[in-house]
Design an enzyme around this catalytic site. Structure first.
Site, short mmCIF file in Angstrom:
data_model
loop_
_atom_site.label_atom_id
_atom_site.label_comp_id
_atom_site.label_asym_id
_atom_site.label_seq_id
_atom_site.Cartn_x
_atom_site.Cartn_y
_atom_site.Cartn_z
N GLU A 26 -1.77 -8.31 1.09
CA GLU A 26 -3.11 -7.43 1.61
C GLU A 26 -4.33 -7.85 2.66
O GLU A 26 -4.93 -7.78 3.42
CB GLU A 26 -3.00 -5.99 1.44
N ARG A 77 6.54 1.24 -4.17
CA ARG A 77 7.07 2.80 -5.30
C ARG A 77 7.31 2.84 -6.46
O ARG A 77 8.38 3.77 -6.84
CB ARG A 77 7.73 3.36 -4.05
N TRP A 126 -2.24 -0.55 -6.32
CA TRP A 126 -2.97 -2.27 -6.33
C TRP A 126 -2.47 -2.47 -5.32
O TRP A 126 -2.25 -2.85 -4.73
CB TRP A 126 -2.18 -2.58 -8.06
N CYS A 170 5.06 1.80 1.96
CA CYS A 170 4.43 1.18 0.38
C CYS A 170 5.63 0.90 0.58
O CYS A 170 6.35 1.07 0.09
CB CYS A 170 4.00 2.79 0.19
#
Length: 455
Positions: free
Chosen positions: A291, A115, A286, A112
């Site tokens: 992506e 963070r 979000w 991720c």
């Protein structure tokens, strides 16, 4: 900028929590054959046997929780945990432990990039819920709270854990909002190829797509427990916020009727905190624009839209040397960012988020903590060398607490996009067994209704 909040209309009453009319199906920009192949669905195995807590993990977590929060001597709490595990095989996290453990799981997610704001995660404690109705109702509520009128709120909803007495519930969907995929008889796919298996399962459980299936038909939730068979539950109308995609300079892109849902709520990963597993813990941050624009809509194994965008832009596609893919990719990603921002829906771009990740990394280093990062997931899928995360190496330790992949695989080769996916654990998953029968040998339709007042 238009925003839609619709779900597809099913011709069977799988679930309908509201009475508003259904939205129209969305046509795929590359029309396919209308005939779909009805492939037998994978089988849904019952959850694993209930399991005990891991004492060593529990002790390590309790010490970490006390140390990082200045709580003093962890001895008394360790004694409580040891006694509970000795008596029952598990222990119950305090509300503070649960909140901090969920936030640590986000902080430790090596895949991720987003963070920096791990401390802001809203934690919903639903550990008493271990039935299909409760999981469905509170998953819907999760989407409502996380959507927050477009100001996406990082949220996690934690349902019942696995214990020695019984297993916790399972959500089969990779995300709470997923678009159906239909395999056509000519071998092509209408919709999202990543969800072919989930679509087959939903249909086997009684869900029916619209009379004219489209490229963006929202799938029902598929939920099961160790005491209830898999049940398909259609999301209520108005719960899933979707953004229609437009381009600031190319009006013709609107003709493709593209859209994407606003909240990337991952729902099939296992939250592991202090030796206890929570198999159903939907989580969202979000979206980062790439992506959607560079992966979900552009990957050749997903919607594969770059050739269509290139034709719309009248690009020279005679050879790769013209860089037509790169040009089409940039414009598709511009459309995603423009549309979300114009609709008032939170989204970030890959340059901004890369800089934020470096800030997070430095914060962790100053705190004397390791910051695991998987380079192949942290580095954005476009303009990689122009982002600060590209030009360095990272530790990729698997720290706990964390989010682990599901124990069962739907059999698809395409990983679900979203944060925090950790493909490093992928080999620990099992494929679904293959039946949705109730043990009698009879095919059944697992339908489920929830009243609007329950949400």
């Amino acid at each position: 900028m238009p925003v839609t909040t619709t779900t597809t209309a099913a011709s069977v009453p799988v679930v309908d929590l509201q009475s508003s009319s259904a939205g129209r199906p969305v046509a795929h920009p590359n029309p396919r054959s209308p005939r779909q192949i009805r492939v037998p669905p994978p089988r849904l195995a019952v959850p694993d046997e209930p399991r005990a807590a891991d004492l060593a993990e529990a002790e390590e977590f309790v010490r970490q929780h006390h140390a990082e929060n200045g709580l003093g001597d962890a001895g008394p709490r360790l004694a409580q945990v040891r006694a509970q595990i000795a008596e029952s095989g598990t222990y119950r996290h305090t509300p503070d432990e649960l909140r901090y453990g969920a936030r640590l799981a986000w902080r430790n997610s090596a895949a991720c990039i987003g963070r920096l704001y791990w401390r802001s995660l809203v934690v919903r404690d639903l550990r008493t819920v271990n039935d299909v109705a409760g999981v469905v109702i509170n998953s819907v509520r999760h989407l409502q709270l996380a959507t927050n009128g477009g100001r996406i709120r990082p949220t996690i909803t934690i349902f019942a854990p696995d214990t020695p007495e019984r297993a916790g519930p399972r959500i089969i969907n990779g995300q709470l909002s997923r678009y159906a995929g239909y395999r056509n008889d000519n071998g092509s796919t209408l919709g999202d190829p990543a969800n072919l298996a989930l679509t087959r399962i939903a249909r086997a459980l009684g869900w029916r797509p619209p009379d004219q299936p489209g490229a963006f038909d929202l799938l029902p939730l598929v939920v099961r427990t160790d005491r209830q068979p898999p049940i398909a539950v259609e999301l209520p109308r108005g719960v899933v916020l979707e953004v229609l995609l437009r381009h600031p300079d190319i009006p013709a892109l609107a003709e493709l009727d593209l859209r994407w849902h606003a909240v990337p709520a991952i729902s099939n990963m296992r939250l592991r905190i202090g030796g206890v597993t929570y198999p159903a813990a939907p989580f969202n941050g979000w979206y980062m624009g790439t992506e959607i624009g560079a992966r979900n809509l552009a990957d050749t194994s997903r919607y594969d839209l770059l050739p269509e965008v290139a034709r719309m832009l009248d690009l020279d596609t005679s050879g790769e040397f013209t860089l037509w893919r790169d040009r089409a990719l940039v414009e598709l990603n511009r459309a995603v960012l423009y549309s979300f921002r114009a609709a008032g829906v939170a989204i970030t771009d890959h340059h901004t988020e890369s800089a934020r990740f470096i800030t997070h990394l430095r914060n962790e280093e100053r705190a004397g903590r390791r910051c695991p990062a998987d380079w192949s997931w942290i580095v954005p899928p476009m303009s990689a060398s122009q982002t600060p995360v590209f030009h360095r190496y990272y530790d990729n330790d698997q720290l706990l607490p964390n989010f682990l992949p599901p124990e069962e695989s739907l059999g698809e080769d395409i990983p679900a996009m979203g944060c925090p996916v950790n493909p490093g654990h992928a080999d620990s998953s099992r494929r679904f067994d293959s039946s949705v029968s109730d043990g009698s040998g009879e095919r059944r339709s697992n339908l489920f209704e929830v009243a609007a007042t329950d949400v």
